[in-house]
Scaffold this active site. Structure first.
Site, PDB file in Angstrom:
ATOM      1  N   ASN A   8      36.816  38.426  50.294  1.00 16.15           N
ATOM      2  CA  ASN A   8      38.227  38.336  49.763  1.00 16.15           C
ATOM      3  C   ASN A   8      38.670  39.727  49.489  1.00 16.15           C
ATOM      4  OD1 ASN A   8      40.504  37.760  48.962  1.00 16.15           O
ATOM      5  ND2 ASN A   8      39.889  36.501  47.051  1.00 16.15           N
ATOM      6  N   LYS A  10      41.812  40.763  48.790  1.00 16.78           N
ATOM      7  CA  LYS A  10      42.925  40.579  48.212  1.00 16.78           C
ATOM      8  C   LYS A  10      43.910  41.515  48.584  1.00 16.78           C
ATOM      9  CE  LYS A  10      39.595  39.448  44.224  1.00 16.78           C
ATOM     10  NZ  LYS A  10      39.465  39.022  42.866  1.00 16.78           N
ATOM     11  N   HIS A  94      42.821  29.791  45.419  1.00 13.88           N
ATOM     12  CA  HIS A  94      42.344  30.863  44.535  1.00 13.88           C
ATOM     13  C   HIS A  94      42.890  30.883  43.266  1.00 13.88           C
ATOM     14  CE1 HIS A  94      41.031  34.971  43.491  1.00 13.88           C
ATOM     15  NE2 HIS A  94      39.963  34.760  44.182  1.00 13.88           N
ATOM     16  N   GLU A  96      43.811  33.431  41.426  1.00 12.52           N
ATOM     17  CA  GLU A  96      44.974  34.360  41.211  1.00 12.52           C
ATOM     18  C   GLU A  96      46.032  33.663  41.792  1.00 12.52           C
ATOM     19  OE1 GLU A  96      42.944  37.667  43.065  1.00 12.52           O
ATOM     20  OE2 GLU A  96      41.385  37.496  41.441  1.00 12.52           O
ATOM     21  N   GLU A 166      34.249  29.064  41.874  1.00 14.10           N
ATOM     22  CA  GLU A 166      34.344  30.708  41.395  1.00 14.10           C
ATOM     23  C   GLU A 166      35.147  30.352  39.754  1.00 14.10           C
ATOM     24  OE1 GLU A 166      35.482  33.558  44.609  1.00 14.10           O
ATOM     25  OE2 GLU A 166      37.302  32.609  44.027  1.00 14.10           O
ATOM     26  N   GLY A 172      35.900  39.302  39.188  1.00 17.60           N
ATOM     27  CA  GLY A 172      36.338  40.650  38.774  1.00 17.60           C
ATOM     28  C   GLY A 172      36.093  41.248  37.258  1.00 17.60           C
ATOM     29  N   SER A 208      31.845  38.168  40.540  1.00 18.28           N
ATOM     30  CA  SER A 208      30.942  39.549  40.413  1.00 18.28           C
ATOM     31  C   SER A 208      29.774  39.469  41.174  1.00 18.28           C
ATOM     32  CB  SER A 208      31.069  39.411  38.954  1.00 18.28           C
ATOM     33  OG  SER A 208      32.055  39.910  38.046  1.00 18.28           O
TER      34      SER A 208
HETATM   35  C1  PEP Z   1      37.356  36.717  44.389  1.00 22.12           C
HETATM   36  O1  PEP Z   1      38.313  37.224  43.865  1.00 22.12           O
HETATM   37  O2  PEP Z   1      37.378  35.824  44.939  1.00 22.12           O
HETATM   38  C2  PEP Z   1      36.007  37.471  43.602  1.00 22.12           C
HETATM   39  C3  PEP Z   1      34.973  36.799  43.990  1.00 22.12           C
HETATM   40  O3  PEP Z   1      36.234  38.597  43.301  1.00 22.12           O
HETATM   41  P1  PEP Z   1      34.956  39.408  42.707  1.00 22.12           P
HETATM   42  O4  PEP Z   1      33.715  39.359  43.481  1.00 22.12           O
HETATM   43  O5  PEP Z   1      35.396  40.608  42.651  1.00 22.12           O
HETATM   44  O6  PEP Z   1      34.518  38.959  41.252  1.00 22.12           O
END
Ligand code: PEP
Length: 246
Positions: A8, A10, A94, A96, A166, A172, A208
């Site tokens: 992803n 973003k 997601h 976000e 997630e 992040g 992460s």
């Molecule tokens: C995400 O936003 O789907 C995600 C997993 O981000 P990150 O790997 O940066 O934590």
């Protein structure tokens, strides 16, 4: 079953940066058949990304779509438009989008139906906040997200849905959940899908993930793959994650 590794991006990368990524990434993972690779760039790069990935084992996904087919929705993109340019997947739900764009379970449910109607495969994200985890209410919270998000989706159509677990507090932040806890939630999600929808659905972990911890999550059969944000932006680190999964 092959593990699924999805990226992803973003709101990152210009068109030129996208082309550079694919040039480097394809040279590294050329002929890697150990997993399904899905890359989800911003809308403006989807056509280029789909062209770059013709005749490779890399699939392209979008990061959102609207729940209507067409009409007066300035700034939005429909599932049909995505399908038309060779996109095969779409990330929906997601955290976000839920947080910054006020997407509700009901909106996400409508988007999932529209995406599936248009033959897009859905990566449906669920996950709890730190407050929910501290209250020991993770399972109830996730069950509600799943039941509302997938309301009315047939068992047949669920074959085209992948659930990504997630935890919001792990996205992040550099603080991934420990793999045992991730497996525990993944098992719960699978049970929920089996009990309430009669389906066997793949579950990814996201939050992460980096080359150093990727294998920890996928070595269990409870987790069918990974959704990777930050570490998917560099061809080298995303390729290292693919190699780690091998
Ligand atoms: C995400 O936003 O789907 C995600 C997993 O981000 P990150 O790997 O940066 O934590």
């Amino acid at each position: 079953m092959k593990k699924i590794i999805a990226a992803n991006w973003k709101m990152n990368k210009t068109l030129v940066e996208t082309k550079d990524f694919f040039r480097e990434f394809k040279s590294k993972v050329n002929a890697q058949e150990n997993c399904e690779i899905i890359i989800c760039p911003p809308f403006i790069s989807l056509t280029e990304a789909a062209n770059e990935c013709k005749n490779t084992n890399i699939k392209i996904g979008a990061q959102n779509c609207h729940y209507e087919s067409s009409g007066a929705f300035t700034g939005e993109i429909s599932a049909e438009m995505l399908c038309d340019i060779g996109v095969q997947y779409v990330i929906l739900g997601h955290s976000e989008r839920r947080k910054y764009f006020f997407e509700t379970d009901e909106m996400i449910n409508k988007k999932i139906h529209k995406a599936l109607e248009n033959d897009l495969k859905v990566i449906f994200c669920v996950g709890e906040s730190i407050e929910i985890r501290e209250k020991n209410a993770v399972n109830e919270f996730i069950a509600e997200q799943i039941n509302s998000g997938l309301k009315g989706v047939s068992k047949e159509n669920l074959r085209n849905v992948i659930v990504a677990y997630e935890p919001i507090w792990a996205i992040g932040t550099g603080k991934a959940i420990n793999s045992e806890s991730a497996c525990c939630v993944a098992r719960f999600i699978k049970k929920c899908l089996a009990d309430n929808f009669g389906s066997e659905t793949a579950v990814l972990y996201g939050g992460s993930v980096k080359p150093e911890n990727a294998n920890e999550f996928v070595k269990s059969s409870d987790i069918d793959g990974l959704l990777v944000g930050g570490a998917s932006l560099k061809a080298e680190s995303f390729a290292e994650i693919i190699f780690a999964v091998r």
